[in-house]
Design a protein around this motif. Structure first.
Motif, mmCIF file in Angstrom:
data_model
loop_
_atom_site.group_PDB
_atom_site.id
_atom_site.type_symbol
_atom_site.label_atom_id
_atom_site.label_comp_id
_atom_site.label_asym_id
_atom_site.label_seq_id
_atom_site.Cartn_x
_atom_site.Cartn_y
_atom_site.Cartn_z
ATOM 1 N N SER A 179 16.084 -23.291 -125.366
ATOM 2 C CA SER A 179 15.185 -22.285 -125.937
ATOM 3 C C SER A 179 13.734 -22.753 -125.948
ATOM 4 O O SER A 179 12.808 -21.939 -126.014
ATOM 5 N N HIS A 182 12.597 -22.174 -122.135
ATOM 6 C CA HIS A 182 12.761 -20.840 -121.574
ATOM 7 C C HIS A 182 12.367 -19.795 -122.619
ATOM 8 O O HIS A 182 12.560 -20.000 -123.816
ATOM 9 N N LEU A 184 13.080 -16.766 -124.617
ATOM 10 C CA LEU A 184 14.261 -16.013 -125.035
ATOM 11 C C LEU A 184 13.842 -14.884 -125.969
ATOM 12 O O LEU A 184 12.784 -14.954 -126.607
ATOM 13 N N ILE A 188 17.396 -13.915 -130.501
ATOM 14 C CA ILE A 188 18.193 -15.097 -130.148
ATOM 15 C C ILE A 188 17.517 -16.361 -130.665
ATOM 16 O O ILE A 188 18.170 -17.256 -131.211
ATOM 17 N N THR A 189 16.203 -16.428 -130.514
ATOM 18 C CA THR A 189 15.460 -17.589 -131.010
ATOM 19 C C THR A 189 15.630 -17.741 -132.516
ATOM 20 O O THR A 189 15.812 -18.852 -133.034
#
Length: 237
Positions: A179, A182, A184, A188-189
């Motif tokens: 994370s 990339h 995200l 989701i984070t």
């Protein structure tokens, strides 16, 4: 109290070879665990404890096999910590180690990377046949075998749980690292951040070391003959 063995030889051995000043200055976080027959609770003790030598002996005092240790000064009665905590892995993880080694004293052969379903030696049916050579199976025989199986299941479950938890932490750490490199979705984070904050643990390599052969009469954990102990030590070298 009644017991199979006396603590006197063990006490003499410990008092001869274990020196508190060396333990205190070793730089090691050395602890032993006991269970109180008074409070029924598990506790760990280090060399700084004023009654550490007594508690060290108590930590090896398997109930019935050895007598309990009576600490009259603190009005407590102590036995082996394995009564409540056979493999104190939670304490090991809490110490924030680089690696954890679980040293078992009875035979355990892995099935690939997995622990076996049982570490108890199988019996022939004849051993439990009342008519075999006129022998009679007693309630004590059943109780001893049951305790052996229960103990085996407890420590295997402890180790399995630690290995599974360790793998989960490793996966969380992998996702967290991903994370950071990339982009995200925010949801989701946020989930990763919440999960990491709740777990508050880290992955620690865990190694299980155990004998690969049976020792003594059916690998009994309550057999402490000098010859058997020497055989086990030589096997571990």
């Amino acid at each position: 109290m009644d017991s199979l063995y006396s603590l006197e030889p063990l006490s003499a051995l410990i008092n001869k070879h274990v020196k508190l000043k060396y333990l205190k200055n070793s730089g090691r976080d050395f602890k032993v665990g006991t269970v109180s027959l008074v409070s029924a609770r598990y506790h760990e003790w280090g060399p700084a404890d004023p009654y550490f030598m007594d508690k060290l002996i108590a930590s090896a005092s398997i109930p019935v096999v050895f007598p309990y240790v009576d600490l009259k000064t603190s009005r407590d009665v102590l036995v082996d910590g394995g009564v409540r905590n056979i493999s104190p892995l939670s304490s090991a993880f809490d110490a924030q180690p680089d690696e954890i080694y679980v040293l078992l004293t009875s035979r355990l052969v892995k099935e690939g990377l997995k622990l076996p379903d049982s570490g108890v030696q199988e019996h022939d049916y004849e051993k439990w046949d009342d008519n075999w050579l006129g022998t009679k199976i007693s309630g004590l025989d059943v109780l001893k075998r049951t305790i052996e199986i229960l103990t085996d299941e407890i420590y295997l479950d402890d180790i399995r749980g630690a290995l599974e938890w360790n793998e989960m932490i490793k996966n969380i750490e992998t996702v967290k690292q991903a994370s950071q490199t990339h982009t995200l979705p925010d949801e989701i984070t946020k989930t990763i951040s919440e999960l990491t904050s709740k777990v508050k643990k880290r992955h620690v390599p865990l190694f299980v070391i155990a004998p690969q052969e049976w020792f003594g009469d059916e690998n009994k954990s309550t057999e402490f003959s000098p010859g058997l102990i020497e055989q086990a030590i030589n096997h571990g070298r």
